[in-house]
Design a protein around this motif. Sequence first.
Motif, PDB file in Angstrom:
ATOM      1  N   VAL A  50       0.785  -1.234  -0.052  1.00 10.84           N
ATOM      2  CA  VAL A  50      -0.063   0.032  -0.080  1.00 10.84           C
ATOM      3  C   VAL A  50       0.961   1.154   0.010  1.00 10.84           C
ATOM      4  O   VAL A  50       1.993   1.053   0.159  1.00 10.84           O
ATOM      5  N   ASP A  51       0.286   2.380  -0.140  1.00  5.82           N
ATOM      6  CA  ASP A  51       0.843   3.731  -0.142  1.00  5.82           C
ATOM      7  C   ASP A  51       1.141   4.268   1.182  1.00  5.82           C
ATOM      8  O   ASP A  51       0.066   3.778   2.078  1.00  5.82           O
ATOM      9  N   SER A  52       1.703   4.980   1.646  1.00  4.72           N
ATOM     10  CA  SER A  52       1.961   5.644   2.868  1.00  4.72           C
ATOM     11  C   SER A  52       0.615   6.373   3.606  1.00  4.72           C
ATOM     12  O   SER A  52       0.659   6.518   4.626  1.00  4.72           O
ATOM     13  N   SER A  53       0.001   6.801   2.601  1.00  7.97           N
ATOM     14  CA  SER A  53      -1.136   7.652   2.888  1.00  7.97           C
ATOM     15  C   SER A  53      -2.799   6.716   2.837  1.00  7.97           C
ATOM     16  O   SER A  53      -3.595   7.141   2.695  1.00  7.97           O
ATOM     17  N   ALA A  54      -2.255   5.183   2.556  1.00 11.31           N
ATOM     18  CA  ALA A  54      -3.472   4.403   2.505  1.00 11.31           C
ATOM     19  C   ALA A  54      -4.232   4.516   3.846  1.00 11.31           C
ATOM     20  O   ALA A  54      -3.683   4.630   4.878  1.00 11.31           O
ATOM     21  N   THR A  55      -5.630   4.026   3.873  1.00 10.42           N
ATOM     22  CA  THR A  55      -6.296   4.128   5.107  1.00 10.42           C
ATOM     23  C   THR A  55      -6.287   2.783   5.434  1.00 10.42           C
ATOM     24  O   THR A  55      -5.706   1.764   4.971  1.00 10.42           O
ATOM     25  N   THR A  56      -6.980   2.640   6.663  1.00 11.82           N
ATOM     26  CA  THR A  56      -7.112   1.356   7.336  1.00 11.82           C
ATOM     27  C   THR A  56      -7.603   0.276   6.620  1.00 11.82           C
ATOM     28  O   THR A  56      -7.262  -0.868   6.533  1.00 11.82           O
ATOM     29  N   ALA A  57      -8.613   0.715   6.050  1.00 15.63           N
ATOM     30  CA  ALA A  57      -9.389  -0.298   5.269  1.00 15.63           C
ATOM     31  C   ALA A  57      -8.510  -0.819   3.881  1.00 15.63           C
ATOM     32  O   ALA A  57      -8.595  -2.158   3.553  1.00 15.63           O
ATOM     33  N   GLU A  58      -7.678  -0.164   3.393  1.00 15.64           N
ATOM     34  CA  GLU A  58      -6.858  -0.446   2.435  1.00 15.64           C
ATOM     35  C   GLU A  58      -5.556  -1.217   2.984  1.00 15.64           C
ATOM     36  O   GLU A  58      -5.341  -2.256   2.096  1.00 15.64           O
ATOM     37  N   ILE A  59      -5.423  -0.877   3.949  1.00 17.31           N
ATOM     38  CA  ILE A  59      -4.129  -1.886   4.726  1.00 17.31           C
ATOM     39  C   ILE A  59      -4.834  -3.258   5.021  1.00 17.31           C
ATOM     40  O   ILE A  59      -3.839  -4.084   4.503  1.00 17.31           O
ATOM     41  N   GLN A  93      -0.452  -5.194  11.941  1.00 17.23           N
ATOM     42  CA  GLN A  93      -1.069  -4.698  13.207  1.00 17.23           C
ATOM     43  C   GLN A  93      -0.570  -3.395  13.528  1.00 17.23           C
ATOM     44  O   GLN A  93      -1.424  -2.734  14.217  1.00 17.23           O
ATOM     45  N   ILE A  94       0.752  -3.395  13.394  1.00 18.35           N
ATOM     46  CA  ILE A  94       1.334  -2.003  13.684  1.00 18.35           C
ATOM     47  C   ILE A  94       0.853  -1.039  12.803  1.00 18.35           C
ATOM     48  O   ILE A  94       0.318   0.560  13.228  1.00 18.35           O
ATOM     49  N   LEU A  95       0.516  -1.119  11.533  1.00 15.05           N
ATOM     50  CA  LEU A  95      -0.076  -0.146  10.607  1.00 15.05           C
ATOM     51  C   LEU A  95      -1.496   0.194  10.759  1.00 15.05           C
ATOM     52  O   LEU A  95      -2.113   1.209  10.543  1.00 15.05           O
ATOM     53  N   ARG A  96      -2.158  -0.761  11.380  1.00 18.18           N
ATOM     54  CA  ARG A  96      -3.603  -0.558  11.549  1.00 18.18           C
ATOM     55  C   ARG A  96      -3.890   0.184  12.973  1.00 18.18           C
ATOM     56  O   ARG A  96      -4.938   0.629  13.257  1.00 18.18           O
ATOM     57  N   SER A  97      -2.697   0.084  13.868  1.00 16.14           N
ATOM     58  CA  SER A  97      -3.050   0.771  15.109  1.00 16.14           C
ATOM     59  C   SER A  97      -2.777   2.406  14.806  1.00 16.14           C
ATOM     60  O   SER A  97      -1.517   2.403  14.473  1.00 16.14           O
ATOM     61  N   PRO A  98      -3.684   3.464  15.552  1.00 10.18           N
ATOM     62  CA  PRO A  98      -3.087   4.607  15.127  1.00 10.18           C
ATOM     63  C   PRO A  98      -1.793   5.246  15.901  1.00 10.18           C
ATOM     64  O   PRO A  98      -0.946   5.904  15.403  1.00 10.18           O
ATOM     65  N   GLU A  99      -1.517   4.783  16.964  1.00  8.55           N
ATOM     66  CA  GLU A  99      -0.471   4.907  17.792  1.00  8.55           C
ATOM     67  C   GLU A  99       0.868   4.335  17.117  1.00  8.55           C
ATOM     68  O   GLU A  99       1.808   4.848  16.784  1.00  8.55           O
ATOM     69  N   GLY A 100       0.799   3.072  16.792  1.00 11.19           N
ATOM     70  CA  GLY A 100       1.707   2.398  16.223  1.00 11.19           C
ATOM     71  C   GLY A 100       2.094   2.962  15.028  1.00 11.19           C
ATOM     72  O   GLY A 100       3.382   3.125  14.536  1.00 11.19           O
ATOM     73  N   ARG A 101       1.272   3.302  14.150  1.00 12.56           N
ATOM     74  CA  ARG A 101       1.198   3.858  12.591  1.00 12.56           C
ATOM     75  C   ARG A 101       1.744   5.280  12.933  1.00 12.56           C
ATOM     76  O   ARG A 101       2.941   5.650  12.259  1.00 12.56           O
TER      77      ARG A 101
END
Length: 365
Positions: A50-59, A93-101
């Motif tokens: 995915v791209d760095s600006s992808a949403t959680t659904a896209e991830i 899991q890190i990318l889906r988490s707001p704090e981790g991302r």
Amino acid sequence: MRPVACLLVVLALVASVFAWTKEDYEIFDLVSALEAAEGKGIDFYKHVGVDSSATTAEINKAYRKKSLELHPDKNPGVKNIQERFARLGIIAQILRSPEGRERYNFFYKNGVPKWRGTGYYYSRYRPTLSHTLIFLVLLTSAFHYLVLNLNYRKHQRRIDYFQNAARSSAGVLGVTSSQNGEKVMVPIQGRRRKVRVPMVEGSDQGGTLELVVVGSDVFIPHGDGTLEPIAGLAHPPSITQTWFLSLFSSLYFKGLARLPPSVQESVPSFLRAHPSAQSAELILDEEEQEEDESAVDTPTPSNRAQRRQLNKKSKTPTASVNGTPKDSPATTELESGDDEAGEKKKRLAGGKAGAARRRKMGLKK
């Protein structure tokens, strides 16, 4: 300024230690492992697809697709496929988490630091048996060297006490001379004194130690008539005296001594055993050995030479008529032996002659 600079350096090191959290350490490990497995320059977004600006659904959609590609059941026999599949799930899991991302985006934009703090390396360091043994050897050797250094200082202070006490008792520093308006203690040269110094400073109950002071030097007398400098009893410590290097050197020289002479000669000279230098000793002459131990003062070398000449003159034996000294022990024994033999012969001869005369007188009668 120097203490302030040192304080700033310490604060900077402390700040660097506590700069990263446990989650940051996890991101560091994932970045290193991902680049080692997938290639240099790969990041979390590229790995998921995915791209760095992808949403959680896209991830989530990209993760499901990527997980099917890396599933171990669809890739039998592929090396490290299970590790790659598990790593993909942690990254998603890190990318889906707001704090981790948010935390990963910080390193994604600024780069992962090369120095990750002492806490990171300490928490991931797994020492082997060899590392543990090396650490124990270095630690115990350092402690042994510290003990040797402390003992050397203690012995040196003890020797200084005996030297000062012996010189004070002998009076070798009793003369003062003025130099630049200041009084300086000047040692008396050529004098010998035997003194007794208390073993315990300020108390005679612990016994005394007999020392000999020659000039300003202090010696320990031995029974064989030698004097050992007391200053040479304390040897400065060295690294080679620690237990590990000492054990290694002793085993090395023992093994070297068992080799054939030809092999020993081929060894470089600095790897061979060198005889230890013996401590310098001062041998007493016969006259000094015969001196009374209770004597307080001893004549100077010039007076001693005159005394020897007087003793030679006074001890010169008188010669007899035949040129043999009258008081010679050998002559006395010989002459006494001859006298005893002559008297014995006279006694024996007198007895036989008396018996013969008695027999003749009996025949005449």
